[in-house]
Structures are given as structure tokens and as C-alpha cells.
Design a protein around this motif. Structure first.
Motif, PDB file in Angstrom:
ATOM      1  N   GLY A  12      -0.105 -11.946   1.737  1.00 30.71           N
ATOM      2  CA  GLY A  12       0.012 -12.079   0.252  1.00 30.71           C
ATOM      3  C   GLY A  12       0.372 -10.926  -0.587  1.00 30.71           C
ATOM      4  N   ILE A  13       1.310 -10.104   0.164  1.00 27.32           N
ATOM      5  CA  ILE A  13       1.897  -8.998  -0.735  1.00 27.32           C
ATOM      6  C   ILE A  13       2.737  -9.541  -1.792  1.00 27.32           C
ATOM      7  CG2 ILE A  13       3.186  -6.953  -0.496  1.00 27.32           C
ATOM      8  CD1 ILE A  13       2.058  -6.534   2.423  1.00 27.32           C
ATOM      9  N   HIS A  14       2.344  -8.887  -3.064  1.00 29.39           N
ATOM     10  CA  HIS A  14       3.190  -9.277  -4.196  1.00 29.39           C
ATOM     11  C   HIS A  14       3.377  -8.045  -5.123  1.00 29.39           C
ATOM     12  CE1 HIS A  14      -0.413  -8.895  -6.549  1.00 29.39           C
ATOM     13  NE2 HIS A  14      -1.176  -9.697  -5.434  1.00 29.39           N
ATOM     14  N   GLY A  15       4.108  -8.217  -6.222  1.00 27.94           N
ATOM     15  CA  GLY A  15       4.710  -7.257  -6.901  1.00 27.94           C
ATOM     16  C   GLY A  15       5.831  -6.585  -6.838  1.00 27.94           C
ATOM     17  N   SER A  16       6.449  -5.519  -7.408  1.00 27.28           N
ATOM     18  CA  SER A  16       7.639  -4.932  -7.269  1.00 27.28           C
ATOM     19  C   SER A  16       7.783  -4.214  -5.937  1.00 27.28           C
ATOM     20  CB  SER A  16       7.931  -4.068  -8.590  1.00 27.28           C
ATOM     21  OG  SER A  16       7.062  -2.934  -8.436  1.00 27.28           O
ATOM     22  N   ILE A  17       9.063  -4.052  -5.555  1.00 28.31           N
ATOM     23  CA  ILE A  17       9.122  -3.421  -4.363  1.00 28.31           C
ATOM     24  C   ILE A  17       9.027  -1.801  -4.867  1.00 28.31           C
ATOM     25  CG2 ILE A  17      10.842  -2.614  -2.553  1.00 28.31           C
ATOM     26  CD1 ILE A  17      12.010  -5.625  -2.776  1.00 28.31           C
ATOM     27  N   PRO A  18       8.028  -1.177  -4.121  1.00 26.66           N
ATOM     28  CA  PRO A  18       7.821   0.263  -4.459  1.00 26.66           C
ATOM     29  C   PRO A  18       8.846   1.159  -4.190  1.00 26.66           C
ATOM     30  CG  PRO A  18       6.611  -0.349  -2.904  1.00 26.66           C
ATOM     31  CD  PRO A  18       7.291  -1.444  -3.125  1.00 26.66           C
ATOM     32  N   GLU A  19       8.925   2.285  -4.990  1.00 28.05           N
ATOM     33  CA  GLU A  19       9.972   3.110  -5.218  1.00 28.05           C
ATOM     34  C   GLU A  19       9.507   4.434  -3.779  1.00 28.05           C
ATOM     35  OE1 GLU A  19      12.607   4.555  -6.561  1.00 28.05           O
ATOM     36  OE2 GLU A  19      12.459   2.400  -7.773  1.00 28.05           O
ATOM     37  N   PHE A  20       8.449   4.212  -3.152  1.00 23.61           N
ATOM     38  CA  PHE A  20       8.172   4.935  -2.130  1.00 23.61           C
ATOM     39  C   PHE A  20       8.842   4.488  -0.866  1.00 23.61           C
ATOM     40  CE2 PHE A  20       4.326   2.134  -2.034  1.00 23.61           C
ATOM     41  CZ  PHE A  20       4.562   1.684  -0.764  1.00 23.61           C
ATOM     42  N   LEU A  21       9.541   3.322  -0.676  1.00 20.75           N
ATOM     43  CA  LEU A  21      10.007   3.018   0.415  1.00 20.75           C
ATOM     44  C   LEU A  21      11.431   3.799   0.496  1.00 20.75           C
ATOM     45  CD1 LEU A  21      10.000  -1.024   0.252  1.00 20.75           C
ATOM     46  CD2 LEU A  21       8.797   0.775   1.693  1.00 20.75           C
ATOM     47  N   ASN A  22      11.855   4.524  -0.612  1.00 20.06           N
ATOM     48  CA  ASN A  22      13.005   5.355  -0.572  1.00 20.06           C
ATOM     49  C   ASN A  22      12.882   6.542   0.383  1.00 20.06           C
ATOM     50  OD1 ASN A  22      14.803   3.764  -2.037  1.00 20.06           O
ATOM     51  ND2 ASN A  22      13.953   4.765  -3.813  1.00 20.06           N
ATOM     52  N   ASN A  23      11.343   6.770   0.741  1.00 17.73           N
ATOM     53  CA  ASN A  23      10.974   7.797   1.604  1.00 17.73           C
ATOM     54  C   ASN A  23      11.377   7.726   3.070  1.00 17.73           C
ATOM     55  OD1 ASN A  23      10.181   9.116  -0.685  1.00 17.73           O
ATOM     56  ND2 ASN A  23       7.871   8.662  -0.351  1.00 17.73           N
ATOM     57  N   PRO A  28       0.926  -1.145  -0.081  1.00 20.30           N
ATOM     58  CA  PRO A  28       0.012   0.060  -0.057  1.00 20.30           C
ATOM     59  C   PRO A  28       0.776   1.341   0.050  1.00 20.30           C
ATOM     60  CG  PRO A  28      -0.823  -1.421   1.615  1.00 20.30           C
ATOM     61  CD  PRO A  28       0.634  -1.962   1.208  1.00 20.30           C
ATOM     62  N   ALA A  29       0.527   2.226  -0.740  1.00 21.78           N
ATOM     63  CA  ALA A  29       1.210   3.444  -0.840  1.00 21.78           C
ATOM     64  C   ALA A  29       1.279   4.284   0.284  1.00 21.78           C
ATOM     65  CB  ALA A  29       0.697   4.634  -2.044  1.00 21.78           C
ATOM     66  N   CYS A  30       0.145   4.091   1.083  1.00 25.60           N
ATOM     67  CA  CYS A  30       0.068   4.931   2.513  1.00 25.60           C
ATOM     68  C   CYS A  30       1.446   4.532   3.281  1.00 25.60           C
ATOM     69  CB  CYS A  30      -1.089   4.559   3.243  1.00 25.60           C
ATOM     70  SG  CYS A  30      -1.157   2.772   4.036  1.00 25.60           S
ATOM     71  N   LEU A  31       2.086   3.565   3.052  1.00 29.72           N
ATOM     72  CA  LEU A  31       3.450   3.324   3.842  1.00 29.72           C
ATOM     73  C   LEU A  31       4.291   4.428   3.445  1.00 29.72           C
ATOM     74  CD1 LEU A  31       3.644  -0.560   3.395  1.00 29.72           C
ATOM     75  CD2 LEU A  31       3.083   0.808   5.675  1.00 29.72           C
ATOM     76  N   GLY A  32       4.518   5.190   2.418  1.00 28.81           N
ATOM     77  CA  GLY A  32       5.439   5.965   1.917  1.00 28.81           C
ATOM     78  C   GLY A  32       5.258   7.107   2.764  1.00 28.81           C
ATOM     79  N   GLY A  33       4.203   7.484   3.358  1.00 27.86           N
ATOM     80  CA  GLY A  33       4.070   8.717   4.421  1.00 27.86           C
ATOM     81  C   GLY A  33       4.234   8.575   5.576  1.00 27.86           C
ATOM     82  N   MET A  34       4.825   7.205   5.890  1.00 24.09           N
ATOM     83  CA  MET A  34       5.143   6.821   7.341  1.00 24.09           C
ATOM     84  C   MET A  34       6.634   7.090   7.591  1.00 24.09           C
ATOM     85  SD  MET A  34       2.594   3.727   8.334  1.00 24.09           S
ATOM     86  CE  MET A  34       0.933   3.771   7.682  1.00 24.09           C
ATOM     87  N   THR A  35       7.202   8.236   7.251  1.00 25.62           N
ATOM     88  CA  THR A  35       8.457   8.550   7.226  1.00 25.62           C
ATOM     89  C   THR A  35       9.472   8.483   8.555  1.00 25.62           C
ATOM     90  OG1 THR A  35       8.029  10.832   7.682  1.00 25.62           O
ATOM     91  CG2 THR A  35       8.261  10.055   5.281  1.00 25.62           C
ATOM     92  N   ASN A  36       8.794   8.159   9.894  1.00 22.59           N
ATOM     93  CA  ASN A  36       9.349   7.813  10.938  1.00 22.59           C
ATOM     94  C   ASN A  36       9.647   6.554  11.040  1.00 22.59           C
ATOM     95  OD1 ASN A  36       9.614  10.430  11.887  1.00 22.59           O
ATOM     96  ND2 ASN A  36       7.320  10.508  12.411  1.00 22.59           N
ATOM     97  N   LEU A  37       9.165   5.550  10.432  1.00 29.28           N
ATOM     98  CA  LEU A  37       9.227   4.093  10.514  1.00 29.28           C
ATOM     99  C   LEU A  37      10.736   3.683  10.600  1.00 29.28           C
ATOM    100  CD1 LEU A  37       6.742   2.117   8.269  1.00 29.28           C
ATOM    101  CD2 LEU A  37       6.814   2.397  10.783  1.00 29.28           C
TER     102      LEU A  37
END
Length: 137
Positions: free
Chosen positions: A115-126, A97-106
């Protein structure tokens, strides 16, 4: 539990393999003072909803782990104060989920055994504070 208005941590752990575990309906964690919610290896039934999570704005640590606890998606109302998000074996599916990209304190993100699948999203860089990342299916 709803009357414990000063409660900072709710940690419910069981031992379902030994037949000793909490069970029944999932407790409703609407206590605004909670900083930690950890529910592991229990036999609760049900799921958390955005409505239940939205009031937990002080929440820094969330751990849900156990078959039976269901979160078809990560609630978009999770606090951006979160430093640790561990959701193991809770029925998540689809792309991350894209909402993880806004959790910058993680600092910790663990989504294994879903069952998460697909490519590792760019927003993890945030997530520049991230120290532990576990994405195992």
C-alpha cells in the motif's frame, strides 16, 4: 534453526496454492552469519520486528513475499550491506520510507503489491548501484 550458527542462507519456499506450505509462527532469524533470507509463498503468521533484524548485519539479500507476513514498515535496522531488498505483498503502507535512501549498495528494490503511495522520493537518486526497481501496487 537458532543453533545453526554457520548458516549463510535461509530460504523457505512453499506452494500454498497447492496446499503444501510451511506454516506456524514465523522463525526468528537472529543468526548473525546469515547473508540471505528468503521466505516466499508460505503460510507463516506473524511479523518481523526491528529487534529481530538488527543482528543480521551480514545480510545482503532479503526477500519476503506472501500474504500473512506483515511488515507495517521497513525495519530501520536493516543492514546497509543489502544488495537486494524484495518485499512483496507484506502490508507496507504510506509513503516510501526514507531509510531506503541510505541503502546505497542496493541493486534490486522491489516493493510491489503493498500500500505504498505518494510521490517517488528524491532519495532514490542516492541508490546509484540500483539496476532493478519495481514499485507496482
Amino acid at each position: 534453526i537458532s543453533r545453526l550458527t554457520s548458516l549463510k542462507a535461509l530460504d523457505l519456499a512453499g506452494s500454498s496454492q497447492k496446499g503444501k506450505s510451511f506454516s506456524g509462527p514465523l522463525p526468528d532469524p537472529r543468526l548473525e552469519s546469515l547473508e540471505l533470507v528468503s521466505i516466499t509463498d508460505t503460510e507463516f503468521s506473524g511479523s518481523f520486528t526491528d529487534d529481530q533484524i538488527v543482528r543480521l548485519q551480514q545480510l545482503k539479500y532479503l526477500t519476503l513475499e506472501r500474504p500473512g507476513l506483515l511488515l507495517e514498515t521497513i525495519p530501520t535496522t536493516l543492514s546497509y550491506n543489502l544488495t537486494s531488498l524484495v518485499l512483496k505483498n507484506v502490508g507496507l503502507s504510506g509513503p516510501m520510507p526514507a531509510c531506503l535512501g541510505g541503502m546505497t549498495n542496493l541493486e534490486t528494490l522491489d516493493l510491489q503489491n503493498n500500500g505504498i503511495h505518494g510521490s517517488i522520493p528524491e532519495f532514490l537518486n542516492n541508490l546509484t548501484h540500483l539496476k532493478h526497481l519495481r514499485l507496482q501496487n
